[in-house]
Design an enzyme around this catalytic site. Sequence first.
Site, PDB file in Angstrom:
ATOM      1  NE  ARG A  32      -4.009  -2.031   2.150  1.00 47.30           N
ATOM      2  CZ  ARG A  32      -5.085  -2.094   2.922  1.00 47.30           C
ATOM      3  NH1 ARG A  32      -5.339  -1.137   3.796  1.00 47.30           N
ATOM      4  NH2 ARG A  32      -5.922  -3.114   2.820  1.00 47.30           N
ATOM      5  CG  ASP A 139     -14.028   7.005   7.386  1.00 45.27           C
ATOM      6  OD1 ASP A 139     -14.589   5.905   7.499  1.00 45.27           O
ATOM      7  OD2 ASP A 139     -12.839   7.136   7.055  1.00 45.27           O
TER       8      ASP A 139
END
Length: 289
Positions: A32, A139
Site C-alpha cells: 500500500r 470517518d
Amino acid sequence: MTPSDYAFLRKFLKERSGLDLSSDKQYLVESRLIPLARAGGLPGIAELVARLKGGSDPLTAAVVEAMTTNETFFFRDRIPFNHLRETIFPALARARANRRALRIWCAAASTGQEPYSIAMSVKEFAGLGGWRVEIIATDLSQAVLEKAKAGIFSQFEVQRGLPIQMLVKYFTQTGELWQLNADIRAMVEHRQLNLLQDFSHLGMFDVIFCRNVLIYFDHDTKVGIFDRLARVLEPDGVLALGAAESVVGMSDAFRPYPDKRGLYRPNAAPTARAAKETMPALKLIASAR
C-alpha cells in the site's frame, strides 16, 4: 523495508489511527505504501519514513488513509438493519413520541453505504414519518467522506447488498453510475473524525453504529472507545457492533441487548462515573460562592 522502518510505521499508524499491525503484516504495508511513495516522487519506503520522521508533512494523512480499510457495502450483514426495522425503531418511536426526533451516529462510515442504508431504513419505517432524524456519518479519511457526500456509486457497488426495489426508488442512473436521490443524501451529515480523539462535541445519540472498525484496535484502545461511546449514548439508546465484535469480557460500559446479536445497551456505571468525576468541580464552584 528494514525492520526499523517497519517498527516506526507500526508505531506511527497506531498513534495516528489506532491501527494495530501485527509483526507479520509487512507485506501489506509495502503493497500500500510503495505506490504512495512513488506517486510522491520518492524511491521507496525508506525515503517515505524519513519524510514522516521529519514532522508535519502532507504525506502523513495520505499514509494513514492508504492503510485504512474501507471495505463496505449497502445493508452489510443485513441483521443490524433487520434489528433497526423490527426492534430499535419501534422502541424508540414509543420512547421519543413527545420529542419526535432521533439522532443516529454512524462511525467509520467509509464511502457512505452504511449511513445511507440507515437513511433508507428511516424512510421505509412508517412510524418515523414526519420526525426529525439526524444522521451523523464520520470517518478518519477525508477522501472517502468526499465520495460519500456525492452519493455516486458504480453498478458493482449498488449490486452489493442493495435490494432492487430500493435501487429503483432511491437512485437515479446516469450512464454507468447511480446517484442517490437528494432527499436521502440530505439526511446524512458527514464529518471527519478520529475515534482515538475526543468526540463528546458530537452530542448525545439514540443509536450508534460502530461496526467493523474496532477489530483493528488493540484491547486498551477498544476499552477506551467503549467507555467514551457509552458517554454519548442515551441511557435507553442502542449500540450496534460488527459481527466479529463484542464488548463481552472487555468492557462494563455496555451489556448485550437481550436476544439481539450485535446490539448493546449502556450500563449505568459509565454515567455514574462521569457524574462522580464532576463532583469535585461542582464542590469547588459551590465553595467559591
